[in-house]
Design an enzyme around this catalytic site. Sequence first.
Site: not given
Length: 466
Positions: A82, A264, A268, A291, A369
Amino acid sequence: MSNPATKQRTIAKEVILKGVGLHTGEDVTMKFVPAPENHGYKFKRVDLEGEPVIEADANYVVNTQRGTNLEKNGVKIQTSEHVLAALVGMGIDNVMIELDSPEPPIMDGSAKYFVEALEIVGAVEQEASRDEYVVQEVISYKDDETGSEITIIPADEYQVTTMVDFGTKVLGTQNATLERMSDFKKEISDARTFSFLHELEMLLENGLIKGGDLNNAIVYVDKEISEETMKKLEKAFGKEKLSVKPNGILDNLTLHQPNEAARHKLLDVIGDLALIGTPLRGKVIANKPGHFVNTQFAKKLSKKIKVEKRNSVPKFDLSQPPLMDIHKIMAMLPHRPPFLLIDRVLELSDSHVVGMKNVTMNEPFFVGHFPGAPVMPGVLQVEAMAQTGGILVLSTVPDPENYLTLFMKIDKVKFKRQVVPGDTLIFKCDLISPIRRGICHMQAYAYANDKLVSEAEMMAQIVKRT
């Protein structure tokens, strides 16, 4: 990936909220504290020794029962969603969230009070650009066990739609959509958490929801409620009399909107996807979100963004005249052949620079190199990236010819592929933080043949020639 027009934001000053944790029942003080650029969202447990910090990162999710719970090195943050939703909804990028308990205050079960607190102190724009992830393709995650699914598709801004169906008559099927994040406060922030009676009975039996009086949860009565259960509820919530309303919820409160449950769930989703750590530009469609599925999707997207960032190869038309040719570079940098390792500067802003080098067989380092199988030394790739960054920092002074650029630190150096004669190297350096007192902290990448060949985080300082 980024939208340079949008700057990062933090809050103007600290703000404190007090309440209780829903599941712990503990009194908690929470403080929102302004944070620097590229900080993101982090939680600090000020009640523990050393005041440990936990980043709001999907990889720290350990449990999604009754909320999104994070853990790092044994330190926990419960029910983070939240608070994070409020920060995203208010367009805040960088905040430290200080807590003297494992769980933020539940308040009324929504994000309304967090939004109001953030609004009271206001936001301030920072110098760095907000680095959005612009969705280019459809990305999905499905939980086969529950049928929950989240998808994100390309869109002009961050949008979220949730579809909720718990297979109960009392709740039915509900949808909610947020077309613009600027509408979060009005449309979504006051949507409160909800629970079904059968869940509530189990939670009460297990001694959970200690902080949950019925002022911070909508309770949907999805089964016959016995007199004995009603008495238990009345005792647990300190109410003399409870009854069930005609719409199937306990009469402790009134719904703000008929689809408050779907709203809601949308709240979330926004909070859980904040754990990706990067603002999104795309439309999220969440079918039966929870979730677990939210945070699994966040982990998947976070990983994809990291890989794409690492492998994103800038495209440049090398046939166009460069911003700076070798003469202009030599007028600015103190380096000279054979140690001048960039040929052109293609782009230069106040926060990034792009340079280029044609690697030929005539390079002096190839003589020693591996002459039989010439490979450009990695340390010289790092030096070339540093010289490119030198252009960026020297461009901030009016007389660059009077300065030298000196290394202070090199970190997180990685070499991915060999660089050989015939390769065209592109160097891109981005500031990690603004240049202050001649100190430049930057992330540098080198690309060849549309592939990342090396990368490093480096810090350098310009000093006046004596």
